[in-house]
Design a protein around this motif. Sequence first.
Motif, PDB file in Angstrom:
ATOM      1  N   TYR A 104       0.839  -1.197   0.000  1.00 56.55           N
ATOM      2  CA  TYR A 104       0.000   0.000   0.000  1.00 56.55           C
ATOM      3  C   TYR A 104       0.874   1.247   0.000  1.00 56.55           C
ATOM      4  O   TYR A 104       1.823   1.369   0.772  1.00 56.55           O
ATOM      5  CB  TYR A 104      -0.914   0.029   1.227  1.00 56.55           C
ATOM      6  N   ASN A 105       0.592   2.165  -0.888  1.00 57.26           N
ATOM      7  CA  ASN A 105       1.293   3.444  -0.940  1.00 57.26           C
ATOM      8  C   ASN A 105       0.282   4.561  -0.816  1.00 57.26           C
ATOM      9  O   ASN A 105      -0.807   4.489  -1.392  1.00 57.26           O
ATOM     10  CB  ASN A 105       2.058   3.594  -2.259  1.00 57.26           C
ATOM     11  N   LEU A 106       0.665   5.595  -0.088  1.00 56.24           N
ATOM     12  CA  LEU A 106      -0.195   6.759   0.023  1.00 56.24           C
ATOM     13  C   LEU A 106      -0.297   7.451  -1.325  1.00 56.24           C
ATOM     14  O   LEU A 106       0.688   7.560  -2.055  1.00 56.24           O
ATOM     15  CB  LEU A 106       0.368   7.742   1.040  1.00 56.24           C
ATOM     16  N   THR A 107      -1.469   7.914  -1.634  1.00 54.53           N
ATOM     17  CA  THR A 107      -1.666   8.699  -2.848  1.00 54.53           C
ATOM     18  C   THR A 107      -1.956  10.137  -2.445  1.00 54.53           C
ATOM     19  O   THR A 107      -2.254  10.429  -1.280  1.00 54.53           O
ATOM     20  CB  THR A 107      -2.847   8.153  -3.669  1.00 54.53           C
ATOM     21  N   ARG A 108      -1.870  11.008  -3.390  1.00 56.65           N
ATOM     22  CA  ARG A 108      -2.167  12.415  -3.128  1.00 56.65           C
ATOM     23  C   ARG A 108      -3.598  12.580  -2.598  1.00 56.65           C
ATOM     24  O   ARG A 108      -3.858  13.357  -1.690  1.00 56.65           O
ATOM     25  CB  ARG A 108      -1.969  13.224  -4.405  1.00 56.65           C
ATOM     26  N   GLU A 109      -4.516  11.809  -3.170  1.00 58.05           N
ATOM     27  CA  GLU A 109      -5.917  11.898  -2.752  1.00 58.05           C
ATOM     28  C   GLU A 109      -6.094  11.411  -1.313  1.00 58.05           C
ATOM     29  O   GLU A 109      -6.863  11.989  -0.542  1.00 58.05           O
ATOM     30  CB  GLU A 109      -6.818  11.088  -3.697  1.00 58.05           C
ATOM     31  N   THR A 110      -5.395  10.338  -0.940  1.00 56.98           N
ATOM     32  CA  THR A 110      -5.501   9.822   0.425  1.00 56.98           C
ATOM     33  C   THR A 110      -4.961  10.835   1.426  1.00 56.98           C
ATOM     34  O   THR A 110      -5.575  11.085   2.460  1.00 56.98           O
ATOM     35  CB  THR A 110      -4.717   8.497   0.564  1.00 56.98           C
ATOM     36  N   LYS A 112      -4.694  14.067   0.993  1.00 58.56           N
ATOM     37  CA  LYS A 112      -5.586  15.223   1.002  1.00 58.56           C
ATOM     38  C   LYS A 112      -6.845  14.946   1.818  1.00 58.56           C
ATOM     39  O   LYS A 112      -7.261  15.761   2.639  1.00 58.56           O
ATOM     40  CB  LYS A 112      -5.969  15.608  -0.430  1.00 58.56           C
TER      41      LYS A 112
END
Length: 153
Positions: A104-110, A112
């Motif tokens: 699992y990698n953090l995304t910009r949307e997560t 935000k």
Amino acid sequence: MTGLGNGGFLPAILSYTNDTLDLHTRSRFFGVFNASAQFANICGLILTATLFEAGLWQLSYWIIGGIVHLAAILIAITISEPKRGIKHVELRDVLADVNTHYTYNLTRETVKSTFFKPTNVVAFLEGLFTCTLLTSTNFLLLPYLQAYPTTSV
């Protein structure tokens, strides 16, 4: 730059210990960690104050920089990246297989959506006001403490 380093230090420690220590040993680690940090802070305050009084204030920056660089080298040499999630009871059995990875990698949307949750926004704003209030008190108090005593007649 120091603020950026300090701001990124605790999240890195929390992430690393989350993946390397069992739940029941984390509290002991953080107890020792915080006691050591407080002891180092006290020693650093005494050393820095002594150097400043001796007129060697530049040396304190060289010492601190040297300690930080030495710590970075030691960390790079001795600490390896743990398998993410392996210490969580829920994931331990699944991740015990060497072919299974927690990717699992953090995304910009997560990021935000997490940052802009009302509770986090309020906590962030409160932290800014608290830091500003406490810092301004220090800046007002330090010149008073460093001023020569005056006598009123």
